[in-house]
Design a protein around this motif. Structure first.
Motif, short mmCIF file in Angstrom:
data_model
loop_
_atom_site.label_atom_id
_atom_site.label_comp_id
_atom_site.label_asym_id
_atom_site.label_seq_id
_atom_site.Cartn_x
_atom_site.Cartn_y
_atom_site.Cartn_z
N PRO A 11 -5.67 -4.07 -0.62
CA PRO A 11 -3.95 -3.19 -0.56
C PRO A 11 -3.42 -4.35 0.12
O PRO A 11 -3.45 -5.28 -0.38
CB PRO A 11 -4.18 -3.76 1.67
CG PRO A 11 -5.65 -4.47 1.40
CD PRO A 11 -6.64 -4.60 0.27
N ASP A 12 -2.65 -4.18 -0.93
CA ASP A 12 -0.98 -4.30 -1.29
C ASP A 12 -0.20 -5.48 0.09
O ASP A 12 0.29 -4.57 0.65
CB ASP A 12 -0.13 -3.68 -1.71
CG ASP A 12 1.68 -5.27 -2.01
OD1 ASP A 12 1.47 -5.88 -1.86
OD2 ASP A 12 2.70 -4.19 -3.03
N LEU A 13 -0.77 -6.71 0.72
CA LEU A 13 -0.56 -7.71 1.53
C LEU A 13 1.43 -7.47 1.65
O LEU A 13 1.81 -7.95 2.70
CB LEU A 13 -0.67 -8.93 1.44
CG LEU A 13 -2.27 -9.06 1.69
CD1 LEU A 13 -2.48 -9.87 1.63
CD2 LEU A 13 -2.94 -7.95 3.22
N ARG A 14 2.33 -7.54 0.47
CA ARG A 14 3.73 -7.90 0.74
C ARG A 14 4.31 -6.33 1.18
O ARG A 14 5.00 -6.14 2.26
CB ARG A 14 3.99 -7.58 -0.33
CG ARG A 14 3.70 -8.87 -1.32
CD ARG A 14 5.10 -9.58 -2.33
NE ARG A 14 5.02 -10.54 -2.74
CZ ARG A 14 6.02 -11.39 -3.51
NH1 ARG A 14 6.91 -10.69 -4.13
NH2 ARG A 14 5.15 -12.11 -4.43
N ARG A 15 3.29 -4.99 0.76
CA ARG A 15 4.02 -3.74 1.29
C ARG A 15 3.94 -3.64 3.20
O ARG A 15 4.11 -3.64 3.99
CB ARG A 15 3.07 -2.85 0.81
CG ARG A 15 3.31 -1.09 1.20
CD ARG A 15 2.81 -0.50 0.55
NE ARG A 15 3.86 -0.15 -0.75
CZ ARG A 15 3.30 0.30 -1.89
NH1 ARG A 15 2.00 1.64 -2.07
NH2 ARG A 15 3.76 0.35 -2.95
N ILE A 16 2.01 -4.96 3.35
CA ILE A 16 2.29 -4.47 4.93
C ILE A 16 2.98 -5.41 6.07
O ILE A 16 3.34 -5.27 6.75
CB ILE A 16 0.75 -4.72 5.01
CG1 ILE A 16 -0.58 -3.54 4.71
CG2 ILE A 16 -0.33 -4.95 6.52
CD1 ILE A 16 -2.12 -4.11 4.26
#
Length: 285
Positions: A11-16
């Motif tokens: 998953p995209d951690l920046r989005r999280i």
């Protein structure tokens, strides 16, 4: 019954983190009964070399002790960003980490990774929880990590405390490797780890979360300590434990002091002037 969530990719951690910043605080007394997993994970050699360079590990065909944490960390964030998770993701602090290595993992092996949240419990300064990560190769458990996170809130003065070991031998150790960490250390580690938590990236993004400056990632400090110990610790049958004591404000100059015993090392990471103890690392085998 445990809910199984299988991810096809990381998953995209920046989005999280961006999504978590917009959410209100959470509450609750139970953890979601969920396991997040990824199967068939192959290590990107360029990413591994970049990580090894930043953390000072040798590139020798096996994964550094802390590298599987990078593979599992996005899965941890997936669990903690779930709407049912009782603690807020933003502002949560990594206070302790344990790693068990059954055997060396080579860079060409295919990894199956899973993460669960366990043991929500009181802490003197709030509540804490364990994110348990396991890495298997063809059904064999080769690596296990337990990351303990603290969410500050209602205090519980009588809560049990996990204390690091003491070693009288360290009193006589005055030397050790010195690290000079610049203001951009957090961004450098975030680039290779994917962990863009605002408290590590810049003072401007750390201040709204209660930190006067950016602070170094705990897993960066931990990795640097293990890399410094090098061949003094084994590649297999290793149980490693770190207690994060005080955040490392950036920039900082640190010293690692270590003592060596049969089948055990104890290290203290501190400010170069000895004013602040940042972490204690114990390795046994």
């Amino acid at each position: 019954m445990t809910k199984e969530i299988t991810l096809e990719g990381a998953p995209d951690l920046r989005r999280i983190y961006a999504t978590a910043a917009l959410r209100r605080g959470r509450s609750g007394e139970t953890l979601p009964d969920v396991r997040v997993s990824r199967a068939g994970v192959r290590v990107d050699l360029d990413d591994l070399v970049a990580y090894s360079h930043v953390c000072r590990f040798p590139v020798d065909g096996t994964l550094p002790v802390t590298y599987p944490h990078l593979v599992a960390f996005p899965l941890q964030m997936t669990v903690m960003s779930d709407d049912r998770f009782p603690l807020p993701l933003m502002g949560t602090v990594h206070v302790e980490n344990r790693i068990e290595v059954s055997r060396p993992v080579t860079t060409d092996e295919v990894l199956d990774v899973s993460v669960r949240a366990l043991d929500l419990r009181p802490h003197r300064r709030g509540r804490q929880v364990d994110l348990v990560s396991e890495v298997e190769v063809r059904g064999e458990l080769v690596w296990r990590g337990v990351s303990t996170y603290l969410s500050r809130g209602q205090e519980h003065p009588d809560a049990p405390v996990s204390e690091p070991p003491t070693s009288d031998a360290l009193d006589g150790v005055t030397g050790g490797p010195v690290w000079r960490l610049g203001e951009g250390t957090g961004r450098e580690y975030a680039t290779v780890s994917g962990d863009w938590n605002p408290i590590h990236v810049h003072a401007l993004t750390a201040r709204p979360l209660g930190f006067p400056t950016a602070i170094a990632h705990g897993m960066y400090s931990y990795a640097r300590a293990l890399a410094s110990l090098g061949p003094r610790i084994p590649e297999a049958g290793l149980s490693s434990h770190v207690w994060f004591r005080k955040p490392v404000r950036l920039p900082s100059t640190l010293r690692l002091r270590s003592t060596f015993e049969p089948n055990r090392t104890v290290s203290v990471l501190e400010h170069v002037k000895g004013e602040i103890e940042h972490a204690v690392v114990e390795n046994t085998w």
